[in-house]
Design a protein around this motif. Structure first.
Motif, short mmCIF file in Angstrom:
data_model
loop_
_atom_site.label_atom_id
_atom_site.label_comp_id
_atom_site.label_asym_id
_atom_site.label_seq_id
_atom_site.Cartn_x
_atom_site.Cartn_y
_atom_site.Cartn_z
N ALA A 194 -25.77 41.46 -56.42
CA ALA A 194 -25.43 42.76 -55.81
C ALA A 194 -25.76 42.68 -54.33
CB ALA A 194 -26.20 43.88 -56.49
N ASP B 217 -22.14 48.01 -57.57
CA ASP B 217 -22.78 47.08 -56.62
C ASP B 217 -22.60 45.63 -57.05
OD1 ASP B 217 -23.63 49.13 -54.99
OD2 ASP B 217 -25.69 49.13 -55.75
N ARG C 243 -28.05 45.28 -52.38
CA ARG C 243 -27.73 46.66 -52.74
C ARG C 243 -28.78 47.14 -53.75
NH1 ARG C 243 -21.23 46.73 -53.44
NH2 ARG C 243 -20.71 46.16 -51.32
#
Length: 160
Positions: A31, A100, A47
């Motif tokens: 992510a 994400d 993220r």
């Protein structure tokens, strides 16, 4: 009288504790937001911010309920409303975390946001009047619209 500075410090502490864990997890599952034309950062950025903030908020609310008798009593009286809000927040955070890792189509995210907002409004979080005008049948859709708009406004800010 509770020490509100202590309670605020607990919330910040929970967020500071959970953020590095969330950051590491973001790198593990991929992510990561890579630098590019539409991004302001110059290095790969993890993220999963919501994955750290929602549990920090939950832990803070739990701590406040345990340390402040008045707040704890109020939360017990409003437990059904808080549960509806928690379910909606968990839905939005989960979809955000999935997005994400593996980008979702905007319509999917919007549908989940509308469902989550509907749960919160059904649970009792609604706008019933504006400037003294009772909304009646418009209360539910306007409340859902307001919540979905707020979610997306925060998401746009978060994207920076």
């Amino acid at each position: 009288m509770p020490n509100y500075l202590l309670l605020l410090s607990l919330g910040i502490g929970f967020a500071l504790l959970l953020t590095p864990i969330s950051r590491r997890l973001a790198f593990v599952v991929g992510a990561i937001d890579k630098p590019g034309r539409r991004h302001v950062h110059l290095v790969p950025t993890p993220r999963f911010g919501g994955a750290a903030l929602l549990p920090a908020l939950g832990l803070t609310i739990l701590a406040v309920a345990m340390l402040d008798r008045f707040a704890g009593g109020a939360m017990r009286l409003e437990s059904a409303k808080l549960a509806a809000l928690a379910i909606g927040a968990l839905m939005v955070t989960t979809v955000g975390a999935i997005d994400d890792v593996r980008p979702l189509r905007p319509i999917i995210k919007l549908m989940v946001e509308v469902a989550a907002a509907s749960i919160a409004v059904y649970g009792g979080y609604s706008i019933t009047s504006l400037s003294g005008i009772h909304l009646e049948l418009l209360s539910f859709p306007l409340s859902v619209l307001f919540i979905v708009t707020a979610i997306n406004a925060v998401n746009m800010i978060d994207g920076l």
